[in-house]
Scaffold this motif. Structure first.
Motif, PDB file in Angstrom:
ATOM      1  N   GLY A   1      42.757 -29.182 -13.795  1.00 52.66           N
ATOM      2  CA  GLY A   1      42.841 -29.967 -12.577  1.00 52.66           C
ATOM      3  C   GLY A   1      42.160 -31.312 -12.640  1.00 52.66           C
ATOM      4  N   VAL A   2      41.680 -31.712 -13.811  1.00 49.71           N
ATOM      5  CA  VAL A   2      40.980 -32.988 -13.960  1.00 49.71           C
ATOM      6  C   VAL A   2      41.573 -33.751 -15.135  1.00 49.71           C
ATOM      7  CG1 VAL A   2      38.774 -34.148 -14.271  1.00 49.71           C
ATOM      8  CG2 VAL A   2      38.842 -31.936 -13.110  1.00 49.71           C
TER       9      VAL A   2
ATOM     10  N   ALA B   1      30.710 -51.818 -20.034  1.00 49.49           N
ATOM     11  CA  ALA B   1      31.914 -52.637 -20.127  1.00 49.49           C
ATOM     12  C   ALA B   1      33.125 -51.979 -19.485  1.00 49.49           C
ATOM     13  CB  ALA B   1      32.224 -52.954 -21.588  1.00 49.49           C
ATOM     14  N   ALA B   2      33.009 -50.718 -19.066  1.00 44.45           N
ATOM     15  CA  ALA B   2      34.171 -50.020 -18.518  1.00 44.45           C
ATOM     16  C   ALA B   2      33.798 -49.213 -17.294  1.00 44.45           C
ATOM     17  CB  ALA B   2      34.786 -49.101 -19.577  1.00 44.45           C
ATOM     18  N   VAL B   3      34.738 -49.063 -16.398  1.00 50.85           N
ATOM     19  CA  VAL B   3      34.637 -48.118 -15.292  1.00 50.85           C
ATOM     20  C   VAL B   3      35.725 -47.081 -15.526  1.00 50.85           C
ATOM     21  CG1 VAL B   3      34.988 -47.769 -12.825  1.00 50.85           C
ATOM     22  CG2 VAL B   3      33.688 -49.735 -13.612  1.00 50.85           C
ATOM     23  N   CYS B   4      35.338 -45.859 -15.790  1.00 51.52           N
ATOM     24  CA  CYS B   4      36.325 -44.818 -16.048  1.00 51.52           C
ATOM     25  C   CYS B   4      36.954 -44.342 -14.746  1.00 51.52           C
ATOM     26  CB  CYS B   4      35.688 -43.649 -16.774  1.00 51.52           C
ATOM     27  SG  CYS B   4      35.167 -44.066 -18.447  1.00 51.52           S
ATOM     28  N   VAL B   5      38.123 -43.744 -14.868  1.00 49.75           N
ATOM     29  CA  VAL B   5      38.841 -43.200 -13.718  1.00 49.75           C
ATOM     30  C   VAL B   5      39.037 -41.709 -13.945  1.00 49.75           C
ATOM     31  CG1 VAL B   5      41.024 -43.201 -12.454  1.00 49.75           C
ATOM     32  CG2 VAL B   5      40.033 -45.372 -13.228  1.00 49.75           C
ATOM     33  N   ASP B   6      38.578 -40.910 -13.005  1.00 54.23           N
ATOM     34  CA  ASP B   6      38.852 -39.477 -13.032  1.00 54.23           C
ATOM     35  C   ASP B   6      39.882 -39.171 -11.954  1.00 54.23           C
ATOM     36  OD1 ASP B   6      36.928 -39.207 -14.941  1.00 54.23           O
ATOM     37  OD2 ASP B   6      35.455 -38.212 -13.665  1.00 54.23           O
ATOM     38  N   VAL B   7      40.882 -38.406 -12.292  1.00 49.89           N
ATOM     39  CA  VAL B   7      41.886 -37.971 -11.322  1.00 49.89           C
ATOM     40  C   VAL B   7      41.776 -36.464 -11.186  1.00 49.89           C
ATOM     41  CG1 VAL B   7      44.332 -37.958 -10.720  1.00 49.89           C
ATOM     42  CG2 VAL B   7      43.396 -39.859 -12.044  1.00 49.89           C
ATOM     43  N   VAL B   8      41.585 -36.006  -9.945  1.00 50.97           N
ATOM     44  CA  VAL B   8      41.315 -34.593  -9.699  1.00 50.97           C
ATOM     45  C   VAL B   8      42.325 -34.046  -8.705  1.00 50.97           C
ATOM     46  CG1 VAL B   8      39.573 -32.923  -8.985  1.00 50.97           C
ATOM     47  CG2 VAL B   8      38.870 -35.084 -10.035  1.00 50.97           C
ATOM     48  N   THR B   9      42.954 -32.933  -9.045  1.00 50.84           N
ATOM     49  CA  THR B   9      43.943 -32.324  -8.167  1.00 50.84           C
ATOM     50  C   THR B   9      43.298 -31.769  -6.907  1.00 50.84           C
ATOM     51  OG1 THR B   9      45.420 -31.740 -10.000  1.00 50.84           O
ATOM     52  CG2 THR B   9      45.634 -30.451  -7.971  1.00 50.84           C
TER      53      THR B   9
END
Length: 256
Positions: A47-48, A62-70
């Motif tokens: 789910g992630v 230098a980065a902003v991560c993206v988490d996508v969660v159901t």
């Protein structure tokens, strides 16, 4: 505290971690954002979907991560936080907007009027903007800024600047802008907005202590800065849910 943010879309009670998006299908939405940003995908669990640069050492300002969660029933609200994507020229902006539409993004009318940036929504309705080229976003990578609508930008900048030890680059009554003290990566911007939504949105920020730091000590420090505990029904989880000085929920992750 790490000056590293993860932009997260996900449920507040599920297995989640730093900056996030909520959605019904994490793999599909994660694939959209990976294509949009030119990054890769991985997963920390069912789910992630984690969207991160291909070459990435944690933590990296230098980065902003993206988490996508159901989530089973994602909210349909106006969110306080959104991403702004960077462009290098007017032609690049037009090309990026076209490519994102081909990937499934739409161009909603939210009353933005005649503005130089393009307001878009991802395939599950999460709003973001494609910015016109600006010198401050040159050589910054695909993400120009994480933008948070708020009532008091100077106060929010003070809290988050101390929370993450980021540098204040601009502040007025209506707008404030922070960036990593290393001078790399996206900006964190606060924009005064009439009557910012008081409801819990699908998008929130997570912060992660540096390796070797103590999570409990960082949580205590954030409370001393004005953060409050947030009970979101998260249950027994390894992260700590807090709210900033305007009630925006965020999570403090475990170091490492």
């Amino acid at each position: 505290m790490s000056g590293f943010l993860r932009y997260r879309v996900g449920p507040y009670g599920a297995a989640t971690c730093p900056g996030e998006f909520q959605g019904c299908d994490d793999s599909a939405l994660g694939a959209f954002w990976a294509e949009a940003l030119g990054w890769g995908v991985s997963s920390e669990g069912p789910g992630v979907t984690n969207v991160e640069p291909a070459v990435f050492d944690w933590p990296d300002a230098a980065a902003v991560c993206v988490d996508v969660v159901t989530v089973p029933d994602p909210e349909t609200v106006n969110y306080r936080a959104h991403l702004d994507l960077a462009t290098t020229s007017a032609a690049h902006q037009a090309e990026l907007v076209t490519r994102l539409q081909e990937l499934g993004a739409t161009r909603p009318d939210i009353g933005q009027g005649d503005v130089p940036w393009t307001v878009m929504a991802d395939p599950e309705g999460n709003l973001f903007c494609v910015r016109e080229p600006r010198p401050i976003y040159r050589d910054i990578g695909p993400v120009a800024a994480v933008v948070v609508n708020c009532a008091d930008p100077p106060a929010m900048a003070r809290f988050w600047g101390e929370a993450m030890d980021w540098t204040l680059h601009e502040v007025t009554d209506d707008h404030a802008r922070l960036r990593s003290a290393e001078g790399v990566g996206p900006h964190l911007e606060f924009l005064r907005t009439p009557d910012p939504e008081s409801v819990c949105g699908r998008v929130h920020l997570d912060v992660k202590p540096y390796p070797g730091d103590d999570q409990a000590a960082e949580v205590a420090r954030l409370r001393a800065l004005g953060a409050t505990d947030a009970d979101l029904g998260q249950g027994d989880v390894p992260w700590v849910c807090l709210a900033d000085t305007e009630g925006n929920e965020f999570c403090v992750l475990t170091p490492g």
